[in-house]
Motif scaffolding. Structure first.
Motif, PDB file in Angstrom:
ATOM      1  N   ALA A 171       0.864  -1.179   0.000  1.00 42.23           N
ATOM      2  CA  ALA A 171       0.000   0.000   0.000  1.00 42.23           C
ATOM      3  C   ALA A 171       0.897   1.224   0.000  1.00 42.23           C
ATOM      4  O   ALA A 171       1.970   1.217   0.615  1.00 42.23           O
ATOM      5  CB  ALA A 171      -0.910   0.029   1.223  1.00 42.23           C
ATOM      6  N   PHE A 190      -2.894  -1.065  -3.060  1.00 40.91           N
ATOM      7  CA  PHE A 190      -3.749   0.033  -2.581  1.00 40.91           C
ATOM      8  C   PHE A 190      -2.951   1.317  -2.676  1.00 40.91           C
ATOM      9  O   PHE A 190      -1.809   1.374  -2.207  1.00 40.91           O
ATOM     10  CB  PHE A 190      -4.189  -0.215  -1.144  1.00 40.91           C
ATOM     11  N   ASP A 210      -6.972   5.092  -5.112  1.00 35.49           N
ATOM     12  CA  ASP A 210      -8.084   4.252  -4.672  1.00 35.49           C
ATOM     13  C   ASP A 210      -8.930   4.963  -3.627  1.00 35.49           C
ATOM     14  O   ASP A 210     -10.135   4.698  -3.498  1.00 35.49           O
ATOM     15  CB  ASP A 210      -7.559   2.944  -4.077  1.00 35.49           C
TER      16      ASP A 210
END
Length: 235
Positions: A171, A190, A210
């Protein structure tokens, strides 16, 4: 199938470290001392600096110097000196709650890497000033990775250095379009934008985030909500 996260890659200035215009001030001092932006009005140069926040500083100065890499290198050195001066004058501070947010991610079993467009000397001044040497797992600058943002190199180097199993287990969070583009190009699982730095919600969303979050403290709850992180990360 959801891939569990293993690694979080966080930008520094504007995401975890308060900027308060320091980057712009340092660019202006460097431009004045080296004349690197004399070919255009300063307002135009400053607009380019704002648009390219998050990118490698030598790449930005190369554009301002019309491709003259030697001039860009001199200006980059002047920028690093100016940034250190301003930090010495004003001190360095975290985005409120950033250290606790990082610790929460680590408590959830994740590795946390900081990335930046700054040279290592400036990066390390900030980390030392914040007392984060024992908090983060790794910090990377463009020179450590090959290319700066928006190329994927910093994210991919973080993955390789930490032996993360896949890009889907990564992420990232950052305050600039370049951060988002870098995460997307790397294939991160992410990619989040935060609103504490250079670019606004429409720009971060358009770049492919996102989620666009108020600040880095909202990252763990967003990951929990998407079942990418166990609930312990919000405690």
């Amino acid at each position: 199938m959801i891939t569990p996260l293993e690694l979080v890659v966080l930008d520094m200035a504007g995401t975890t470290v308060r900027d308060d215009g320091v980057v712009e001030q340092a660019f202006q001092r460097a431009a004045e001392r080296t004349g690197v932006a004399d070919r255009m009005p300063w307002g135009e140069a400053l607009e380019y600096v704002r648009e390219t926040m998050g990118q490698s500083k030598i790449d930005v100065f190369t554009y301002l110097a019309a491709g003259d890499r030697a001039a860009a290198a001199r200006a980059t050195a002047a920028f690093e000196d100016a940034y250190a001066e301003i930090v010495a004058e004003q001190g360095v501070a975290e985005i409120p709650g950033a250290a606790d947010a990082i610790q929460g991610l680590k408590d959830a079993g994740l590795t946390v890497v900081l990335t930046t467009g700054f040279a290592p000397v400036t990066r390390d001044v900030l980390i030392t000033g914040l007392g984060w040497e024992g908090l983060i797992d790794l910090a990377l600058s463009p020179v450590d990775a090959g290319r700066g943002r928006p190329a994927p190199d910093l994210v991919l180097t973080a993955l390789l250095r930490t032996q993360t199993s896949s890009v889907a287990a990564v992420a990232i969070a950052g305050d600039t379009v370049s951060d988002i583009e870098s995460g997307r190009r790397a294939g991160a699982g992410f990619v989040a934008g935060v609103l504490t730095g250079a670019h606004d919600r429409p720009a971060l969303s358009a770049a492919g985030a996102d989620a666009v979050l108020s600040d880095v403290t909202a990252l763990a709850p967003a990951l929990v909500q998407r079942e990418l992180l166990p609930l312990v990360a919000t405690s």
